[in-house]
Design a protein around this motif. Sequence first.
Motif, PDB file in Angstrom:
ATOM      1  N   TYR A  93      -4.026   8.044   3.635  1.00 35.53           N
ATOM      2  CA  TYR A  93      -3.297   9.084   2.920  1.00 35.53           C
ATOM      3  C   TYR A  93      -1.906   9.332   3.480  1.00 35.53           C
ATOM      4  CZ  TYR A  93      -7.888   9.870   0.924  1.00 35.53           C
ATOM      5  OH  TYR A  93      -9.094   9.698   0.293  1.00 35.53           O
ATOM      6  N   TYR A  94      -1.402   8.393   4.264  1.00 36.12           N
ATOM      7  CA  TYR A  94      -0.041   8.545   4.799  1.00 36.12           C
ATOM      8  C   TYR A  94       1.009   8.605   3.698  1.00 36.12           C
ATOM      9  CZ  TYR A  94       1.137   3.591   3.959  1.00 36.12           C
ATOM     10  OH  TYR A  94       1.421   2.381   3.377  1.00 36.12           O
ATOM     11  N   LYS A  95       0.710   8.018   2.542  1.00 33.29           N
ATOM     12  CA  LYS A  95       1.702   8.016   1.457  1.00 33.29           C
ATOM     13  C   LYS A  95       2.114   9.428   1.066  1.00 33.29           C
ATOM     14  CE  LYS A  95      -1.055   4.209   0.731  1.00 33.29           C
ATOM     15  NZ  LYS A  95      -2.403   3.998   1.317  1.00 33.29           N
ATOM     16  N   THR A  96       1.204  10.398   1.245  1.00 29.00           N
ATOM     17  CA  THR A  96       1.517  11.777   0.893  1.00 29.00           C
ATOM     18  C   THR A  96       2.678  12.304   1.721  1.00 29.00           C
ATOM     19  OG1 THR A  96      -0.773  12.171   0.214  1.00 29.00           O
ATOM     20  CG2 THR A  96       0.556  14.105   0.735  1.00 29.00           C
ATOM     21  N   PHE A 117      -6.725   1.447   7.840  1.00 25.45           N
ATOM     22  CA  PHE A 117      -5.974   1.677   6.610  1.00 25.45           C
ATOM     23  C   PHE A 117      -6.872   1.545   5.380  1.00 25.45           C
ATOM     24  CE2 PHE A 117      -2.529   0.626   9.497  1.00 25.45           C
ATOM     25  CZ  PHE A 117      -1.513   1.476   9.098  1.00 25.45           C
ATOM     26  N   ASP A 118      -7.834   0.647   5.435  1.00 24.41           N
ATOM     27  CA  ASP A 118      -8.710   0.393   4.296  1.00 24.41           C
ATOM     28  C   ASP A 118     -10.095   0.031   4.825  1.00 24.41           C
ATOM     29  OD1 ASP A 118     -10.064  -0.414   2.034  1.00 24.41           O
ATOM     30  OD2 ASP A 118      -8.395  -1.555   1.212  1.00 24.41           O
ATOM     31  N   PRO A 119     -11.038   0.974   4.810  1.00 22.94           N
ATOM     32  CA  PRO A 119     -12.365   0.700   5.364  1.00 22.94           C
ATOM     33  C   PRO A 119     -13.073  -0.490   4.718  1.00 22.94           C
ATOM     34  CG  PRO A 119     -12.067   3.056   5.016  1.00 22.94           C
ATOM     35  CD  PRO A 119     -10.884   2.375   4.376  1.00 22.94           C
ATOM     36  N   PHE A 147       0.770   9.245   9.705  1.00 21.85           N
ATOM     37  CA  PHE A 147      -0.284   8.226   9.621  1.00 21.85           C
ATOM     38  C   PHE A 147      -1.587   8.661  10.293  1.00 21.85           C
ATOM     39  CE2 PHE A 147       3.269   5.785   8.335  1.00 21.85           C
ATOM     40  CZ  PHE A 147       2.781   4.693   7.640  1.00 21.85           C
ATOM     41  N   ARG A 148      -1.757   9.948  10.519  1.00 21.22           N
ATOM     42  CA  ARG A 148      -2.986  10.391  11.165  1.00 21.22           C
ATOM     43  C   ARG A 148      -4.190  10.119  10.252  1.00 21.22           C
ATOM     44  NH1 ARG A 148      -2.765  17.029  10.682  1.00 21.22           N
ATOM     45  NH2 ARG A 148      -3.936  17.155   8.717  1.00 21.22           N
ATOM     46  N   ASP A 207       0.813  -1.207   0.000  1.00 21.51           N
ATOM     47  CA  ASP A 207       0.000   0.000   0.000  1.00 21.51           C
ATOM     48  C   ASP A 207       0.851   1.264   0.000  1.00 21.51           C
ATOM     49  OD1 ASP A 207       0.410  -1.349   2.478  1.00 21.51           O
ATOM     50  OD2 ASP A 207      -0.810   0.100   3.529  1.00 21.51           O
ATOM     51  N   THR A 208       2.084   1.210   0.533  1.00 19.38           N
ATOM     52  CA  THR A 208       2.966   2.379   0.481  1.00 19.38           C
ATOM     53  C   THR A 208       3.283   2.766  -0.958  1.00 19.38           C
ATOM     54  OG1 THR A 208       3.911   1.750   2.607  1.00 19.38           O
ATOM     55  CG2 THR A 208       5.148   3.360   1.317  1.00 19.38           C
ATOM     56  N   ALA A 209       3.307   1.777  -1.845  1.00 22.10           N
ATOM     57  CA  ALA A 209       3.518   2.032  -3.273  1.00 22.10           C
ATOM     58  C   ALA A 209       2.217   2.434  -3.966  1.00 22.10           C
ATOM     59  CB  ALA A 209       4.109   0.791  -3.937  1.00 22.10           C
ATOM     60  N   GLN A 210       1.222   2.832  -3.156  1.00 21.10           N
ATOM     61  CA  GLN A 210      -0.095   3.243  -3.651  1.00 21.10           C
ATOM     62  C   GLN A 210      -0.822   2.110  -4.376  1.00 21.10           C
ATOM     63  OE1 GLN A 210       1.542   7.474  -4.982  1.00 21.10           O
ATOM     64  NE2 GLN A 210      -0.675   7.468  -4.979  1.00 21.10           N
ATOM     65  N   ARG A 211      -0.544   0.894  -3.936  1.00 20.97           N
ATOM     66  CA  ARG A 211      -1.242  -0.263  -4.493  1.00 20.97           C
ATOM     67  C   ARG A 211      -2.735  -0.118  -4.211  1.00 20.97           C
ATOM     68  NH1 ARG A 211       0.632  -5.732  -5.148  1.00 20.97           N
ATOM     69  NH2 ARG A 211      -0.944  -6.819  -6.399  1.00 20.97           N
ATOM     70  N   GLY A 212      -3.510  -0.150  -5.255  1.00 16.18           N
ATOM     71  CA  GLY A 212      -4.942   0.031  -5.123  1.00 16.18           C
ATOM     72  C   GLY A 212      -5.366   1.475  -4.961  1.00 16.18           C
TER      73      GLY A 212
END
Length: 382
Positions: free
Chosen positions: A317-320, A190-192, A311-312, A81-86
């Motif tokens: 949206y922590y990747k931003t 992280f993913d609802p 990671f708030r 998910d850090t690589a914006q997977r999905g």
Amino acid sequence: MRIALPDPNGKLADYTLKGSPIEAVPLGPDPARIVFSAAHVVADPFSAADPSGAAVVDWQSTMAFRRHLADLGLGIAEAMDTAQRGMGLDWPGALELIRRTQEEVPDALVFNGCGTDQLVLSDALTLDDVLAAYLEQVEAIQRVGGRLIVMASRALARVAASPEDYLRVYSNVLSACDKPVILHWLGEVFDPELAGYWGGDSFEDAMAIALEVIEANTAKVDGIKISLLDKEKEILMRRQLPAGVKMYTGDDFNYPELIAGDDTGVSHALLGIFDPLAVAVGKAVGQLGAGDVDGFRATLDPTVPLARLIFRSPTQYYKTGVVFLAWLNGFQEHFVMLGGAQSMRPLPYFVDCFKLAEQNGLLRDPDLAVKRMKAFLTLYGL
């Protein structure tokens, strides 16, 4: 060195830099803990494609960051998910990323995200649909020589009607894996769309199903990463894992305590926050290996406020924040993200990221970081 930074009302005040950049010291062989950084990707800023379309990746910069992590001795958790997977990176893009990383850093410890994201959720009608999607990715990743992280599946969460459905799918997936894998329990924070994963009505029920999957397939499971942002839940599960199965913390809020461990066990780590913290992680785990637990905590504990900020909520949206710090640190020449995700946090968030990273010695070239921060502020009329 000083820089004028705005408060939440836009009023500028001088900020004096205080920190000293951490010296990069690579981890040696057989470190005290196995640590993976889930790594970000770099978008191609010159692409004419709309952000809502297929991802266009700057492969040169993306691979350079993988070399940085490998040079520090960290493992790489690829196409997560850090690589914006999905969230910008689709399955074809993820497979290309996996293939390139296998070729670019062949001697690094790399595990790769394996999911069902090529399956459109509206087409996920049965367990067989989900299983076929998993097996397609298992085969494709293993064909290029990749180790697997079996990711939680939105499609499985959608169609599973009972805990037995999870047992069936995971048992079939694990039977197709040629080497032990890391399972990934990603929480709904992280993913609802992963709410209710494993089919349990409570954490304890869900944990029991996950443990049943592991116990039935111990030879195929290297470990499990849980990303629930709840240290007590992780410790409870860690104590119940079969011998030889590792707990990889995915807790970006409590990682120093969990990695240090207690009398009943320790956690290894697979974390998105270890992308911007890579230098500090290498130093801290080296200290831990030398028996300097106090030094380990002194290095990592002060980074927790930065991690909690990045990671708030909304946590996805922590990747931003991760990519923003990579840009400040010169790992890429721009702050443009897949899907336009650079716009998903407000200005005060970026100002605080800059301050906390600087105070923890995480800006490797303060002059460059200040120059880029000033350029960034001009976008807001400052």
